[in-house]
Design an enzyme around this catalytic site. Structure first.
Site, PDB file in Angstrom:
ATOM      1  N   ASP A  60      -4.430   1.706  11.052  1.00  0.00           N
ATOM      2  CA  ASP A  60      -5.818   1.337  11.313  1.00  0.00           C
ATOM      3  C   ASP A  60      -5.903   0.778  12.738  1.00  0.00           C
ATOM      4  O   ASP A  60      -5.871   1.547  13.706  1.00  0.00           O
ATOM      5  CB  ASP A  60      -6.210   0.318  10.228  1.00  0.00           C
ATOM      6  CG  ASP A  60      -7.693   0.048  10.135  1.00  0.00           C
ATOM      7  OD1 ASP A  60      -8.369   0.132  11.165  1.00  0.00           O
ATOM      8  OD2 ASP A  60      -8.188  -0.268   9.044  1.00  0.00           O
ATOM      9  N   GLY A 106       0.772  -1.246   0.000  1.00  0.00           N
ATOM     10  CA  GLY A 106       0.000   0.000   0.000  1.00  0.00           C
ATOM     11  C   GLY A 106       0.798   1.288   0.000  1.00  0.00           C
ATOM     12  O   GLY A 106       0.327   2.314  -0.480  1.00  0.00           O
TER      13      GLY A 106
HETATM   14  C1  PRP Z   1      -2.573  -2.101   5.434  1.00  0.00           C
HETATM   15  C2  PRP Z   1      -1.597  -0.993   5.735  1.00  0.00           C
HETATM   16  C3  PRP Z   1      -0.947  -1.461   6.992  1.00  0.00           C
HETATM   17  C4  PRP Z   1      -2.054  -2.215   7.690  1.00  0.00           C
HETATM   18  C5  PRP Z   1      -2.672  -1.327   8.696  1.00  0.00           C
HETATM   19  O1  PRP Z   1      -1.919  -3.078   4.700  1.00  0.00           O
HETATM   20  O2  PRP Z   1      -0.668  -0.807   4.718  1.00  0.00           O
HETATM   21  O3  PRP Z   1       0.136  -2.305   6.750  1.00  0.00           O
HETATM   22  O4  PRP Z   1      -3.007  -2.577   6.699  1.00  0.00           O
HETATM   23  O5  PRP Z   1      -3.687  -1.980   9.359  1.00  0.00           O
HETATM   24  P1  PRP Z   1      -3.669  -2.228  10.916  1.00  0.00           P
HETATM   25  O6  PRP Z   1      -3.301  -0.933  11.575  1.00  0.00           O
HETATM   26  O7  PRP Z   1      -5.102  -2.630  11.205  1.00  0.00           O
HETATM   27  O8  PRP Z   1      -2.725  -3.333  11.219  1.00  0.00           O
HETATM   28  P2  PRP Z   1      -2.638  -4.312   4.005  1.00  0.00           P
HETATM   29  O9  PRP Z   1      -2.567  -5.494   4.924  1.00  0.00           O
HETATM   30  O10 PRP Z   1      -3.982  -3.875   3.523  1.00  0.00           O
HETATM   31  O11 PRP Z   1      -1.700  -4.693   2.814  1.00  0.00           O
HETATM   32  P3  PRP Z   1      -1.289  -3.832   1.511  1.00  0.00           P
HETATM   33  O12 PRP Z   1      -0.404  -2.721   2.019  1.00  0.00           O
HETATM   34  O13 PRP Z   1      -0.567  -4.807   0.661  1.00  0.00           O
HETATM   35  O14 PRP Z   1      -2.548  -3.314   0.879  1.00  0.00           O
END
Ligand code: PRP
Length: 180
Positions: free
Chosen positions: A103, A44
């Site tokens: 998040d 991301g």
């Molecule tokens: C998202 C973001 C963080 C995580 C945050 O990644 O990049 O790594 O989620 O969420 P949290 O605070 O609830 O742990 P994702 O797992 O969607 O993967 P990506 O970056 O490949 O889309």
């Protein structure tokens, strides 16, 4: 073509560019005279990382890590796994972890703890988006782009089921797209 799935644009390209520049000025002031190691958390962060590192007028190196936390759903599982580790040693380095979104905090609290144990000179977190209402684990966020409500956002690197990352703006996905 992807626009039809977007309910509302939250941040335009111009707003994102302006905020990235503001964060870059903050980082330049804080790290003057030092070399930064930006660590992007895939996937991301790749768009934000590319824009941020080009906006910061200081010497820097780049590395990437990949962790799994979400799968293809919309909620964090709390299960975190490193799927790609760094290529470089971070000992003695001034690390800025670059994320698209903070998040629940599950991913970052786990990751920051791991990085701290590798003896960097310093570690700070920079996240473009922050959903404070969703926090389960406390995480110190040094550089925050925008605080946002608990909506499902995509674009500028953020995905739903691996799509929409290439949108140049950040938008709220229509609930019917993810069955919400
Ligand atoms: C998202 C973001 C963080 C995580 C945050 O990644 O990049 O790594 O989620 O969420 P949290 O605070 O609830 O742990 P994702 O797992 O969607 O993967 P990506 O970056 O490949 O889309």
């Amino acid at each position: 073509m992807l626009e039809k799935d977007i309910q509302e644009i939250l941040f335009t390209e111009e707003q994102l560019k302006k905020r990235v520049e503001e964060i870059a000025r903050q980082i330049e002031a804080d790290y003057a005279g030092r070399e930064i190691m930006f660590i992007g958390i895939l996937r991301g962060s790749f768009v934000f990382m590319a824009d941020l590192c080009r906006a910061v007028d200081l010497p820097c190196t780049l590395d990437f890590m990949s962790v799994s936390s979400y799968g293809t759903g919309t909620t964090s599982s709390g299960q975190v796994q490193i799927t790609k580790d760094l290529s470089e040693d971070i000992t003695g380095r001034h690390v800025i972890v670059v994320e698209d979104i903070l998040d629940s905090g599950n991913t970052l609290s786990y990751l920051l703890n791991i990085l701290e144990h590798r003896h960097p000179a310093s570690v700070r977190l920079c996240a473009l988006l922050d959903k404070p209402d969703r926090r389960v684990k406390p995480v110190k966020l040094h550089y925050s782009g925008f605080s946002i409500p608990d909506a499902f956002v995509v674009g500028y690197g953020l995905d739903y089921a691996e799509k929409y990352r290439s949108l140049p703006y950040i938008g709220i996905l229509k609930p019917e797209v993810y069955g919400g």
